[in-house]
Design a protein around this motif. Structure first.
Motif, PDB file in Angstrom:
ATOM      1  N   PRO A 121       0.835  -1.208   0.000  1.00 35.79           N
ATOM      2  CA  PRO A 121       0.000   0.000   0.000  1.00 35.79           C
ATOM      3  C   PRO A 121       0.868   1.257   0.000  1.00 35.79           C
ATOM      4  O   PRO A 121       1.883   1.325   0.686  1.00 35.79           O
ATOM      5  N   VAL A 122       0.487   2.245  -0.815  1.00 40.48           N
ATOM      6  CA  VAL A 122       1.200   3.514  -0.869  1.00 40.48           C
ATOM      7  C   VAL A 122       0.452   4.525  -0.005  1.00 40.48           C
ATOM      8  O   VAL A 122      -0.747   4.740  -0.202  1.00 40.48           O
ATOM      9  N   SER A 123       1.150   5.107   0.934  1.00 37.88           N
ATOM     10  CA  SER A 123       0.528   6.071   1.838  1.00 37.88           C
ATOM     11  C   SER A 123       0.990   7.475   1.464  1.00 37.88           C
ATOM     12  O   SER A 123       2.185   7.786   1.552  1.00 37.88           O
ATOM     13  N   TYR A 124       0.068   8.307   1.046  1.00 39.81           N
ATOM     14  CA  TYR A 124       0.369   9.706   0.753  1.00 39.81           C
ATOM     15  C   TYR A 124       0.002  10.563   1.956  1.00 39.81           C
ATOM     16  O   TYR A 124      -0.871  10.199   2.758  1.00 39.81           O
ATOM     17  N   THR A 125       0.678  11.681   2.066  1.00 39.56           N
ATOM     18  CA  THR A 125       0.527  12.477   3.291  1.00 39.56           C
ATOM     19  C   THR A 125      -0.497  13.596   3.174  1.00 39.56           C
ATOM     20  O   THR A 125      -1.087  13.999   4.185  1.00 39.56           O
ATOM     21  N   TYR A 126      -0.728  14.118   1.952  1.00 37.20           N
ATOM     22  CA  TYR A 126      -1.610  15.281   1.819  1.00 37.20           C
ATOM     23  C   TYR A 126      -2.607  15.110   0.681  1.00 37.20           C
ATOM     24  O   TYR A 126      -2.378  14.371  -0.271  1.00 37.20           O
ATOM     25  N   ASP A 127      -3.707  15.856   0.813  1.00 35.25           N
ATOM     26  CA  ASP A 127      -4.719  15.939  -0.231  1.00 35.25           C
ATOM     27  C   ASP A 127      -5.104  17.398  -0.400  1.00 35.25           C
ATOM     28  O   ASP A 127      -5.442  18.086   0.569  1.00 35.25           O
ATOM     29  N   TRP A 128      -5.027  17.881  -1.652  1.00 33.01           N
ATOM     30  CA  TRP A 128      -5.487  19.235  -1.956  1.00 33.01           C
ATOM     31  C   TRP A 128      -6.487  19.156  -3.091  1.00 33.01           C
ATOM     32  O   TRP A 128      -6.149  18.788  -4.211  1.00 33.01           O
ATOM     33  N   ARG A 129      -7.738  19.415  -2.777  1.00 34.24           N
ATOM     34  CA  ARG A 129      -8.826  19.402  -3.750  1.00 34.24           C
ATOM     35  C   ARG A 129      -8.909  18.091  -4.510  1.00 34.24           C
ATOM     36  O   ARG A 129      -9.047  18.054  -5.735  1.00 34.24           O
ATOM     37  N   GLY A 130      -8.785  17.000  -3.767  1.00 32.76           N
ATOM     38  CA  GLY A 130      -8.958  15.672  -4.348  1.00 32.76           C
ATOM     39  C   GLY A 130      -7.726  15.066  -4.968  1.00 32.76           C
ATOM     40  O   GLY A 130      -7.781  13.938  -5.474  1.00 32.76           O
ATOM     41  N   VAL A 131      -6.589  15.758  -4.932  1.00 33.17           N
ATOM     42  CA  VAL A 131      -5.339  15.225  -5.490  1.00 33.17           C
ATOM     43  C   VAL A 131      -4.376  14.941  -4.342  1.00 33.17           C
ATOM     44  O   VAL A 131      -4.082  15.824  -3.537  1.00 33.17           O
ATOM     45  N   ILE A 132      -3.882  13.701  -4.277  1.00 33.12           N
ATOM     46  CA  ILE A 132      -2.967  13.315  -3.214  1.00 33.12           C
ATOM     47  C   ILE A 132      -1.518  13.505  -3.672  1.00 33.12           C
ATOM     48  O   ILE A 132      -1.211  13.387  -4.855  1.00 33.12           O
ATOM     49  N   PHE A 133      -0.646  13.790  -2.713  1.00 26.24           N
ATOM     50  CA  PHE A 133       0.762  14.019  -3.060  1.00 26.24           C
ATOM     51  C   PHE A 133       1.643  13.792  -1.846  1.00 26.24           C
ATOM     52  O   PHE A 133       1.166  13.642  -0.727  1.00 26.24           O
ATOM     53  N   SER A 134       2.943  13.792  -2.086  1.00 32.65           N
ATOM     54  CA  SER A 134       3.986  13.634  -1.064  1.00 32.65           C
ATOM     55  C   SER A 134       3.853  12.315  -0.300  1.00 32.65           C
ATOM     56  O   SER A 134       3.329  12.282   0.819  1.00 32.65           O
ATOM     57  N   PRO A 135       4.355  11.205  -0.874  1.00 32.44           N
ATOM     58  CA  PRO A 135       4.205   9.896  -0.230  1.00 32.44           C
ATOM     59  C   PRO A 135       5.172   9.688   0.923  1.00 32.44           C
ATOM     60  O   PRO A 135       6.266  10.267   0.953  1.00 32.44           O
ATOM     61  N   LEU A 136       4.774   8.859   1.860  1.00 24.16           N
ATOM     62  CA  LEU A 136       5.709   8.368   2.861  1.00 24.16           C
ATOM     63  C   LEU A 136       6.777   7.544   2.147  1.00 24.16           C
ATOM     64  O   LEU A 136       6.486   6.771   1.242  1.00 24.16           O
ATOM     65  N   GLY A 137       8.031   7.736   2.543  1.00 27.51           N
ATOM     66  CA  GLY A 137       9.133   7.039   1.899  1.00 27.51           C
ATOM     67  C   GLY A 137       9.757   7.814   0.767  1.00 27.51           C
ATOM     68  O   GLY A 137      10.691   7.326   0.126  1.00 27.51           O
ATOM     69  N   GLY A 138       9.274   9.043   0.509  1.00 34.50           N
ATOM     70  CA  GLY A 138       9.797   9.818  -0.607  1.00 34.50           C
ATOM     71  C   GLY A 138      10.255  11.202  -0.209  1.00 34.50           C
ATOM     72  O   GLY A 138      10.039  11.660   0.919  1.00 34.50           O
ATOM     73  N   LEU A 139      10.898  11.894  -1.157  1.00 35.79           N
ATOM     74  CA  LEU A 139      11.353  13.270  -0.972  1.00 35.79           C
ATOM     75  C   LEU A 139      10.404  14.230  -1.683  1.00 35.79           C
ATOM     76  O   LEU A 139       9.926  13.946  -2.780  1.00 35.79           O
ATOM     77  N   THR A 140      10.161  15.363  -1.066  1.00 33.73           N
ATOM     78  CA  THR A 140       9.402  16.443  -1.691  1.00 33.73           C
ATOM     79  C   THR A 140      10.257  17.699  -1.648  1.00 33.73           C
ATOM     80  O   THR A 140      10.782  18.064  -0.592  1.00 33.73           O
ATOM     81  N   GLY A 141      10.427  18.354  -2.787  1.00 33.41           N
ATOM     82  CA  GLY A 141      11.228  19.575  -2.849  1.00 33.41           C
ATOM     83  C   GLY A 141      10.348  20.808  -2.836  1.00 33.41           C
ATOM     84  O   GLY A 141       9.264  20.821  -3.422  1.00 33.41           O
ATOM     85  N   LEU A 142      10.812  21.848  -2.147  1.00 28.49           N
ATOM     86  CA  LEU A 142      10.144  23.152  -2.145  1.00 28.49           C
ATOM     87  C   LEU A 142      11.181  24.202  -2.519  1.00 28.49           C
ATOM     88  O   LEU A 142      12.158  24.390  -1.795  1.00 28.49           O
ATOM     89  N   ASN A 143      10.970  24.876  -3.643  1.00 27.66           N
ATOM     90  CA  ASN A 143      11.908  25.874  -4.139  1.00 27.66           C
ATOM     91  C   ASN A 143      11.241  27.241  -4.212  1.00 27.66           C
ATOM     92  O   ASN A 143      10.016  27.343  -4.272  1.00 27.66           O
ATOM     93  N   GLY A 144      12.044  28.276  -4.236  1.00 26.10           N
ATOM     94  CA  GLY A 144      11.512  29.636  -4.371  1.00 26.10           C
ATOM     95  C   GLY A 144      12.585  30.656  -4.088  1.00 26.10           C
ATOM     96  O   GLY A 144      13.679  30.330  -3.616  1.00 26.10           O
ATOM     97  N   ARG A 145      12.257  31.912  -4.354  1.00 25.22           N
ATOM     98  CA  ARG A 145      13.186  33.008  -4.101  1.00 25.22           C
ATOM     99  C   ARG A 145      13.015  33.511  -2.676  1.00 25.22           C
ATOM    100  O   ARG A 145      11.985  33.267  -2.041  1.00 25.22           O
ATOM    101  N   PRO A 146      14.013  34.240  -2.161  1.00 26.60           N
ATOM    102  CA  PRO A 146      13.888  34.796  -0.808  1.00 26.60           C
ATOM    103  C   PRO A 146      12.649  35.682  -0.689  1.00 26.60           C
ATOM    104  O   PRO A 146      12.349  36.480  -1.581  1.00 26.60           O
TER     105      PRO A 146
END
Length: 369
Positions: A47-72
């Motif tokens: 079973p794949v366990s995802y951590t979040y749901d935004w408007r019906g779309v799941i993302f960021s699984p347990l066991g994986g990396l999620t990147g967050l990028n941006g400017r200062p």
């Protein structure tokens, strides 16, 4: 062609022993075992366990990396605050956490203690917890005063082992490597992050700045993170509406809709990110466009103004920095109040000004002949 291929394989099998002695022998692959790497097709589905749901779309699984990028200053730490609050509350402004009673570790590598404290206070407020009361489901560590990057990484590993969180938010991944352009070091660190996520079956969020003038995260570290992360998000700021946007730029499943939020002040000045709906985003755009730009208070004449002249007018009124100055100018341009000519100067947009500009002499007041 197929028969020729089989003949080649048959010949190689006959010379197998000789091949073991000579073929790429410098890599010493002959004695390497693959028993622990063979995939067992008889095992039941994992079973794949995802951590979040935004408007019906799941993302960021347990066991994986999620990147967050941006400017200062484009809302990266605020985005982390929202993610952590959603995890600890179960839901925040429609952003749902799919892990029951989730636990989080926040790792800060760069902020002063007062700003780290403000971030923690903000998260407590967003969750609804009383301040200055220890909560077992949330822990944070500060690594600003740890001078060695390898030591910072060891402390991160120790904190993960000690607290066993479901989610780790690494605010400043660049500070756990000595050189973000060292190919070998960056590759090793990313593989270690992957190993951590797999070993503990947790979600590891990695924050990295974007290169100046680029949409790519800094250095080889950013390149390896982009390749290996399951999801990559990028934050940006709309100077006109003063709202932030979180955009899903890489995914292995379905793309998450853009998340828009604004930061609202509070009596303690922690600042609370509040997620906006589509109607609220449009309202913010219309509200901003309805404001009269400060540049309209200038004494517009037929010669117009250069960017530097507009900047000199705006700076005493608190509008400083190229981005903010351009935001004021662009607001007037969008509203059709001014225009920019090929000579790079700005002119008031009305028929009289158009006529005067066309009839006026050049900047040096010399005749056009």
């Amino acid at each position: 062609m197929s028969e020729q291929h089989i003949d080649i394989l048959d010949e190689r099998e006959q010379n197998e022993d000789a091949a073991l002695e000579t073929f790429l022998k410098e890599l010493k692959w002959q004695d390497e075992s693959i028993d622990d790497c063979i995939f067992d097709v008889t095992k039941p589905d994992i079973p794949v366990s995802y951590t979040y749901d935004w408007r019906g779309v799941i993302f960021s699984p347990l066991g994986g990396l999620t990147g967050l990028n941006g400017r200062p200053g484009n809302g990266k730490t605020m985005t982390f605050s929202m993610m952590i609050a959603a995890a600890l509350r179960g839901e925040y402004c429609g952003l749902r956490c799919l892990i029951d009673n989730a636990t989080c570790l926040y790792v800060d590598t760069e902020m002063e203690v007062v700003n780290h404290q403000r971030t923690v206070r903000r998260i407590y407020d967003m969750v609804g917890w009383p301040q200055m009361v220890k909560q077992e489901r949330f822990n944070s560590i500060m690594l600003r005063e740890v001078n060695d990057a390898s030591a910072r990484w060891r402390k991160v590993l120790k904190a993960i082992w000690q607290y066993k969180p479901n989610m780790v938010f690494l605010d400043g991944m660049i500070d756990i490597v000595n050189d973000f352009n060292d190919n070998k070091e960056c590759q090793e660190r990313i593989y270690q992050c992957m190993a951590v996520a797999s070993h503990y079956n947790i979600s590891v969020w990695c924050l990295l700045h974007l290169n100046p003038g680029s949409e790519k995260a800094v250095g080889h570290l950013g390149s390896f993170l982009e390749r290996k992360a399951t999801d990559i998000f990028v934050t940006s700021k709309d100077e006109d509406t003063q709202t932030m946007k979180v955009k899903h730029v890489k995914q292995r499943l379905k793309k998450v809709e853009d998340v828009h939020f604004r930061v609202e002040d509070d009596e303690r000045h922690y600042g609370h990110p509040v997620i906006l709906g589509e109607a609220e985003v449009q309202e913010a755009i219309e509200e901003r466009l309805s404001e009269e730009p400060l540049v309209m208070k200038m004494d517009w004449g037929p010669k117009g103004f250069s960017f530097s002249e507009i900047a000199d007018f705006l700076k005493p009124q608190g509008i400083r920095g190229v981005k903010k100055i351009y935001a004021e100018i662009n607001l007037a341009l969008k509203n059709g109040l001014i225009r920019q000519e090929p000579n790079k100067r700005y002119y008031l947009n009305n028929p009289q000004t158009n006529q005067d500009t066309q009839m006026s002499l050049d900047e040096d007041n010399s005749a056009p002949f």
